[in-house]
Design an enzyme around this catalytic site. Structure first.
Site, PDB file in Angstrom:
ATOM      1  N   ARG A 225       0.832  -1.210   0.000  1.00  0.00           N
ATOM      2  CA  ARG A 225       0.000   0.000   0.000  1.00  0.00           C
ATOM      3  C   ARG A 225       0.862   1.253   0.000  1.00  0.00           C
ATOM      4  O   ARG A 225       0.413   2.307  -0.421  1.00  0.00           O
ATOM      5  CB  ARG A 225      -0.862   0.038   1.270  1.00  0.00           C
ATOM      6  CG  ARG A 225      -1.976  -0.969   1.316  1.00  0.00           C
ATOM      7  CD  ARG A 225      -2.587  -1.047   2.720  1.00  0.00           C
ATOM      8  NE  ARG A 225      -3.180   0.190   3.187  1.00  0.00           N
ATOM      9  CZ  ARG A 225      -4.424   0.580   2.938  1.00  0.00           C
ATOM     10  NH1 ARG A 225      -5.205  -0.169   2.189  1.00  0.00           N
ATOM     11  NH2 ARG A 225      -4.895   1.701   3.427  1.00  0.00           N
TER      12      ARG A 225
ATOM     13  N   ARG B 174       9.501   6.027  -3.332  1.00  0.00           N
ATOM     14  CA  ARG B 174       9.810   6.991  -4.396  1.00  0.00           C
ATOM     15  C   ARG B 174      11.217   7.541  -4.270  1.00  0.00           C
ATOM     16  O   ARG B 174      11.639   7.878  -3.168  1.00  0.00           O
ATOM     17  CB  ARG B 174       8.875   8.196  -4.345  1.00  0.00           C
ATOM     18  CG  ARG B 174       7.452   7.902  -4.602  1.00  0.00           C
ATOM     19  CD  ARG B 174       6.715   9.232  -4.813  1.00  0.00           C
ATOM     20  NE  ARG B 174       5.304   9.012  -4.609  1.00  0.00           N
ATOM     21  CZ  ARG B 174       4.636   9.350  -3.519  1.00  0.00           C
ATOM     22  NH1 ARG B 174       5.253   9.978  -2.533  1.00  0.00           N
ATOM     23  NH2 ARG B 174       3.362   9.094  -3.409  1.00  0.00           N
TER      24      ARG B 174
ATOM     25  N   ARG C 265      -8.906  -7.077  13.094  1.00  0.00           N
ATOM     26  CA  ARG C 265      -8.064  -6.340  14.021  1.00  0.00           C
ATOM     27  C   ARG C 265      -8.895  -5.165  14.510  1.00  0.00           C
ATOM     28  O   ARG C 265      -9.613  -4.531  13.724  1.00  0.00           O
ATOM     29  CB  ARG C 265      -6.812  -5.858  13.276  1.00  0.00           C
ATOM     30  CG  ARG C 265      -5.721  -5.365  14.171  1.00  0.00           C
ATOM     31  CD  ARG C 265      -5.046  -6.469  14.937  1.00  0.00           C
ATOM     32  NE  ARG C 265      -4.054  -5.911  15.833  1.00  0.00           N
ATOM     33  CZ  ARG C 265      -3.785  -6.377  17.038  1.00  0.00           C
ATOM     34  NH1 ARG C 265      -4.428  -7.418  17.521  1.00  0.00           N
ATOM     35  NH2 ARG C 265      -2.852  -5.814  17.778  1.00  0.00           N
TER      36      ARG C 265
ATOM     37  N   ARG D 134      -0.131   5.581  16.290  1.00  0.00           N
ATOM     38  CA  ARG D 134      -0.014   6.933  15.757  1.00  0.00           C
ATOM     39  C   ARG D 134      -0.817   7.925  16.586  1.00  0.00           C
ATOM     40  O   ARG D 134      -1.723   7.544  17.324  1.00  0.00           O
ATOM     41  CB  ARG D 134      -0.441   6.992  14.288  1.00  0.00           C
ATOM     42  CG  ARG D 134      -1.785   6.373  13.982  1.00  0.00           C
ATOM     43  CD  ARG D 134      -1.985   6.250  12.455  1.00  0.00           C
ATOM     44  NE  ARG D 134      -3.177   5.453  12.178  1.00  0.00           N
ATOM     45  CZ  ARG D 134      -3.495   4.955  10.991  1.00  0.00           C
ATOM     46  NH1 ARG D 134      -2.731   5.166   9.947  1.00  0.00           N
ATOM     47  NH2 ARG D 134      -4.588   4.231  10.827  1.00  0.00           N
TER      48      ARG D 134
ATOM     49  N   GLU E  45      -3.978   6.154  18.810  1.00  0.00           N
ATOM     50  CA  GLU E  45      -4.628   4.969  18.243  1.00  0.00           C
ATOM     51  C   GLU E  45      -3.925   3.708  18.744  1.00  0.00           C
ATOM     52  O   GLU E  45      -2.766   3.475  18.410  1.00  0.00           O
ATOM     53  CB  GLU E  45      -4.509   5.078  16.713  1.00  0.00           C
ATOM     54  CG  GLU E  45      -5.530   4.304  15.964  1.00  0.00           C
ATOM     55  CD  GLU E  45      -5.505   4.680  14.476  1.00  0.00           C
ATOM     56  OE1 GLU E  45      -5.654   5.873  14.145  1.00  0.00           O
ATOM     57  OE2 GLU E  45      -5.323   3.769  13.669  1.00  0.00           O
TER      58      GLU E  45
ATOM     59  N   TYR F  44      -9.594  -5.222   2.567  1.00  0.00           N
ATOM     60  CA  TYR F  44      -8.959  -4.013   3.103  1.00  0.00           C
ATOM     61  C   TYR F  44      -9.268  -2.859   2.143  1.00  0.00           C
ATOM     62  O   TYR F  44      -8.394  -2.321   1.489  1.00  0.00           O
ATOM     63  CB  TYR F  44      -7.452  -4.268   3.214  1.00  0.00           C
ATOM     64  CG  TYR F  44      -6.637  -3.285   4.026  1.00  0.00           C
ATOM     65  CD1 TYR F  44      -7.161  -2.085   4.511  1.00  0.00           C
ATOM     66  CD2 TYR F  44      -5.311  -3.572   4.322  1.00  0.00           C
ATOM     67  CE1 TYR F  44      -6.379  -1.219   5.250  1.00  0.00           C
ATOM     68  CE2 TYR F  44      -4.522  -2.707   5.061  1.00  0.00           C
ATOM     69  CZ  TYR F  44      -5.057  -1.532   5.520  1.00  0.00           C
ATOM     70  OH  TYR F  44      -4.273  -0.672   6.250  1.00  0.00           O
TER      71      TYR F  44
ATOM     72  N   ASP G 183     -10.221   0.878   0.865  1.00  0.00           N
ATOM     73  CA  ASP G 183     -10.191   2.297   1.196  1.00  0.00           C
ATOM     74  C   ASP G 183     -11.557   2.889   0.832  1.00  0.00           C
ATOM     75  O   ASP G 183     -12.398   2.201   0.241  1.00  0.00           O
ATOM     76  CB  ASP G 183      -9.081   2.994   0.405  1.00  0.00           C
ATOM     77  CG  ASP G 183      -7.704   2.610   0.922  1.00  0.00           C
ATOM     78  OD1 ASP G 183      -7.569   2.366   2.132  1.00  0.00           O
ATOM     79  OD2 ASP G 183      -6.760   2.549   0.117  1.00  0.00           O
TER      80      ASP G 183
HETATM   81  N1  UDP Z   1       3.327   0.779   7.891  1.00  0.00           N
HETATM   82  C1  UDP Z   1       4.550   0.770   8.538  1.00  0.00           C
HETATM   83  N2  UDP Z   1       5.033   1.921   9.069  1.00  0.00           N
HETATM   84  C2  UDP Z   1       4.367   3.082   9.010  1.00  0.00           C
HETATM   85  C3  UDP Z   1       3.123   3.111   8.339  1.00  0.00           C
HETATM   86  C4  UDP Z   1       2.629   1.942   7.802  1.00  0.00           C
HETATM   87  O1  UDP Z   1       5.173  -0.280   8.628  1.00  0.00           O
HETATM   88  O2  UDP Z   1       4.868   4.095   9.533  1.00  0.00           O
HETATM   89  C5  UDP Z   1       2.830  -0.501   7.333  1.00  0.00           C
HETATM   90  C6  UDP Z   1       1.977  -1.263   8.358  1.00  0.00           C
HETATM   91  O3  UDP Z   1       2.171  -2.645   8.155  1.00  0.00           O
HETATM   92  C7  UDP Z   1       0.565  -0.860   7.980  1.00  0.00           C
HETATM   93  C8  UDP Z   1       0.679  -0.816   6.455  1.00  0.00           C
HETATM   94  O4  UDP Z   1       1.987  -0.272   6.228  1.00  0.00           O
HETATM   95  O5  UDP Z   1      -0.373  -1.793   8.433  1.00  0.00           O
HETATM   96  C9  UDP Z   1      -0.369   0.012   5.755  1.00  0.00           C
HETATM   97  O6  UDP Z   1      -0.320   1.337   6.249  1.00  0.00           O
HETATM   98  P1  UDP Z   1      -1.494   2.372   6.016  1.00  0.00           P
HETATM   99  O7  UDP Z   1      -1.023   3.694   6.460  1.00  0.00           O
HETATM  100  O8  UDP Z   1      -1.976   2.220   4.625  1.00  0.00           O
HETATM  101  O9  UDP Z   1      -2.573   1.803   7.054  1.00  0.00           O
HETATM  102  P2  UDP Z   1      -4.013   2.357   7.519  1.00  0.00           P
HETATM  103  O10 UDP Z   1      -3.953   3.841   7.462  1.00  0.00           O
HETATM  104  O11 UDP Z   1      -5.009   1.719   6.627  1.00  0.00           O
HETATM  105  O12 UDP Z   1      -4.114   1.863   8.922  1.00  0.00           O
END
Ligand code: UDP
Length: 368
Positions: free
Chosen positions: A172, A176, A249, A281, A301, A349, A351
């Site tokens: 996801r 870059r 989860r 986060r 969270e 999953y 969006d």
């Molecule tokens: N992820 C990570 N570090 C970060 C942010 C995301 O390892 O700082 C990984 C983690 O496994 C997460 C996945 O990337 O579940 C997808 O992140 P995303 O931000 O898309 O998750 P969401 O916002 O859907 O919770």
């Protein structure tokens, strides 16, 4: 003759989008939700002028022009672009993985230097075919970044070893070799002005909605009301877990209002990527709308194990659960009256843009 063409269970984004399309197509809809409010998990609550994302931060992004146009019918979207700050034990990195990240990690300045460093990192792990999230991450970005920015966060988020998680989850995130730190690659992005709740309310305009109405508790009576049921809740719960329980989860949110702090962290999203910090986060909601007023609200969270009765936030799409979902899907295909959609109904999953596209595709399929 039933009173409604569609009984739509769940007034979240999937249910609201389906209801809008069906109503505009001339069908009579009733939307119900067991919560006291509409908007499902995109629900926002205005507290002192700040729209607080009560069930986790939502940033709308899509590359699908039709989905974007649909979304924009019900609100104006602001120009918010998600840029994430990662905090690893006090070291600050830019997310997703971009030149700012590589510069901080290795001191490299040009894309060519970064490419060289990444190639060395990736070669050092020698993974030909990644079989799980850890191998996928190591073969994409190498061990330095994996250990500081991925491993701790991922294992907290999912409550499982990264070696036991599906590889697709990490795909996801963009990688870059430019100084572009936009979290998403999509063409369109923003947050609805006035909050997501208003956006969903506008989507449901003129449609009958009953909140505080639990389908499973009033099943017989509600089923009689409509020709078809569009169900956006958990498919395994709908069938009484008869084939087994799908895993999800869950999350716990702790929101703190700070009337005397105007800016707590200088960014909407800060990820804590070490293993020890118990939350993944901190969201500072005012930054989603460029808020400059007095006071702020932040949400920590905390990922949590899901058990029956908890809110399911993320499907856990490993082989075991995907196989079980397929069995439920087979069961559902024999039932003419009900169709499943959205993140929980499809066990994907999704969006927000995927969810709207799913509702539009389902509506088309059901009515053609
Ligand atoms: N992820 C990570 N570090 C970060 C942010 C995301 O390892 O700082 C990984 C983690 O496994 C997460 C996945 O990337 O579940 C997808 O992140 P995303 O931000 O898309 O998750 P969401 O916002 O859907 O919770």
């Amino acid at each position: 003759m039933s009173k409604y063409d569609f009984l739509i269970v769940g007034a979240g984004l999937y249910g609201a989008a389906f209801a809008r399309l069906a109503t505009d197509g001339g069908y009579k809809c009733l939307v119900i939700d067991r919560r006291a409010h509409v908007a499902g998990n995109v629900y926002t609550e205005n507290v002192g002028g700040i729209n607080v994302h009560k069930y986790g931060a939502h940033i709308f992004h899509t590359s699908d022009r039709e989905v974007w146009d649909f979304a924009n019918k019900f609100a104006e979207f602001n120009r918010y672009t998600n840029t994430v700050v990662a905090n690893f034990k006090g070291e600050i990195y830019s997310m997703p993985f971009n030149m700012y990240t590589f510069n901080k990690m290795w001191g490299v300045i040009t894309p060519e230097e970064a490419r060289k460093k990444l190639d060395e990192q990736i070669a050092s792990v020698k993974i030909a075919e990644p079989k799980n999230l850890e191998e996928q991450a190591l073969s994409l970005i190498g061990p330095d970044i994996y250990n500081k920015l991925i491993k701790g966060y991922t294992e907290k988020q999912w409550g499982r070893k990264a070696t036991e998680l599906p590889a697709f989850i990490i795909k996801r995130l963009p990688v870059r070799l430019t100084y572009n730190n936009n979290y998403f690659n999509d063409s369109f992005q923003g947050i609805p002005v006035g909050g997501y709740t208003k956006w969903i309310e506008n989507m449901l305009e003129g449609i009958e909605v009953r909140t505080n109405t639990d389908f499973l508790e009033n099943r017989e009576e509600l089923t009689k009301l409509a020709d078809k049921i569009i169900y956006s809740g958990m498919i395994d719960e709908f069938y009484g877990y008869s084939l087994g329980t799908l895993e999800y989860r869950s999350l716990r949110f702790e929101t703190e209002y700070m009337p005397d702090t105007d800016d707590y962290q200088g960014n909407a999203v800060v990820n804590y990527t070490d293993a020890e910090t118990p939350f993944t986060r901190i969201i500072e909601h005012k930054h989603f709308e460029f808020g400059t007023g007095k006071g702020t609200a932040v949400t920590r969270e905390y990922p949590a194990e899901w058990k029956k009765g908890d809110e399911p936030y993320y499907p856990l799409n490993n082989d075991r659960n995907n196989d079980l979902y397929r069995k439920y899907e087979e069961l559902a295909s024999k039932d003419e009256q009900v169709r499943f959609g959205g993140r929980l109904g499809k066990y994907k999953y999704y969006d927000m843009d995927d969810t709207i596209a799913d509702a539009a595709a389902d509506y088309k399929k059901i009515t053609e």
